[in-house]
Design a protein around this motif. Structure first.
Motif, short mmCIF file in Angstrom:
data_model
loop_
_atom_site.label_atom_id
_atom_site.label_comp_id
_atom_site.label_asym_id
_atom_site.label_seq_id
_atom_site.Cartn_x
_atom_site.Cartn_y
_atom_site.Cartn_z
N THR A 176 29.95 -43.07 89.42
CA THR A 176 30.10 -43.49 90.87
C THR A 176 30.79 -43.00 91.59
N LYS A 177 30.51 -43.08 92.97
CA LYS A 177 31.37 -42.39 94.04
C LYS A 177 32.06 -43.65 94.76
N PRO A 178 33.17 -43.33 95.51
CA PRO A 178 33.67 -41.93 96.14
C PRO A 178 34.62 -41.20 95.17
N ALA A 179 35.21 -41.89 94.28
CA ALA A 179 36.32 -41.32 93.33
C ALA A 179 35.99 -40.06 92.48
N TRP A 180 36.66 -39.27 92.33
CA TRP A 180 36.57 -38.07 91.27
C TRP A 180 36.79 -38.78 89.87
N THR A 181 37.37 -39.88 89.80
CA THR A 181 37.17 -40.40 88.43
C THR A 181 36.41 -41.50 88.17
N GLY A 182 36.23 -42.10 87.21
CA GLY A 182 35.32 -43.13 86.94
C GLY A 182 34.75 -43.24 85.48
N TYR A 183 34.29 -44.32 85.41
CA TYR A 183 33.58 -44.84 83.97
C TYR A 183 32.20 -45.27 84.13
N THR A 184 31.94 -45.58 85.31
CA THR A 184 30.70 -46.09 85.41
C THR A 184 29.63 -45.20 85.71
N TRP A 185 28.48 -45.21 85.16
CA TRP A 185 27.47 -44.15 85.51
C TRP A 185 27.00 -44.68 86.87
N ASP A 186 26.56 -43.40 87.57
CA ASP A 186 26.09 -43.42 88.93
C ASP A 186 24.51 -43.73 88.69
N GLU A 187 23.94 -44.84 88.74
CA GLU A 187 22.54 -45.36 88.41
C GLU A 187 21.56 -44.90 89.33
N THR A 188 21.99 -44.33 90.59
CA THR A 188 21.16 -43.84 91.68
C THR A 188 20.63 -42.52 91.03
N ARG A 190 20.44 -36.14 72.72
CA ARG A 190 20.88 -36.20 71.48
C ARG A 190 19.65 -36.02 70.57
N ARG A 191 18.57 -36.53 70.81
CA ARG A 191 17.54 -36.51 70.10
C ARG A 191 17.03 -34.69 69.99
N ARG A 192 17.05 -34.17 71.07
CA ARG A 192 17.04 -32.72 71.28
C ARG A 192 18.05 -31.91 70.55
N GLY A 193 18.93 -32.39 70.12
CA GLY A 193 20.29 -31.60 69.17
C GLY A 193 21.15 -31.47 70.38
N LEU A 194 21.18 -31.92 71.41
CA LEU A 194 22.22 -31.51 72.19
C LEU A 194 23.52 -32.37 72.11
N ALA A 195 24.70 -31.90 72.17
CA ALA A 195 26.09 -32.71 72.21
C ALA A 195 25.92 -33.25 73.71
N VAL A 196 26.87 -34.50 73.98
CA VAL A 196 26.80 -34.91 75.20
C VAL A 196 28.35 -35.31 75.07
N GLY A 197 28.85 -34.78 76.39
CA GLY A 197 30.57 -35.08 76.58
C GLY A 197 30.44 -35.61 77.97
N ALA A 198 31.38 -36.29 78.44
CA ALA A 198 31.84 -36.78 79.67
C ALA A 198 33.07 -36.11 80.26
N ASN A 199 32.85 -35.50 81.43
CA ASN A 199 34.18 -35.01 82.15
C ASN A 199 34.90 -35.97 82.75
N LEU A 200 35.87 -36.58 82.13
CA LEU A 200 36.64 -37.75 82.56
C LEU A 200 37.73 -37.06 83.09
N HIS A 201 38.44 -37.91 84.22
CA HIS A 201 39.66 -37.69 84.95
C HIS A 201 40.48 -38.94 85.00
#
Length: 84
Positions: free
Chosen positions: A5-17, A30-41
């Protein structure tokens, strides 16, 4: 990179828009074999606009309506950041 979510550069809540079903998206990737990582600040801590703010603020004893600062050595803070 701009998943939270915005406006911060940091955050833990998905922007559901942008990502209305984040769990579904992650599962699809993941079902397609892709690893998922979040870019956290984490330096910004947990902001007042976060979905978990009330729960984290209460657990950390923050009652001034401000964000909850990051505390890498505080197990309560770390546990709530992980969803605990």
């Amino acid at each position: 990179m701009n998943w939270h979510t915005k406006p911060a550069w940091t955050g833990y809540t998905w922007d559901e828009t942008l990502f209305p079903e984040p769990a579904e998206l992650v599962g699809w990737l993941r079902r397609r074999g892709l690893a998922v990582g979040a870019n956290l600040h984490d330096a910004g801590g947990v902001g007042t606009d976060e979905a978990t703010y009330a729960r984290v603020a209460a657990a950390m004893g923050v009652s001034d309506g401000k964000g909850v600062p990051l505390s890498l050595t505080n197990k309560t803070c770390a546990g709530y950041r992980k969803g605990g």
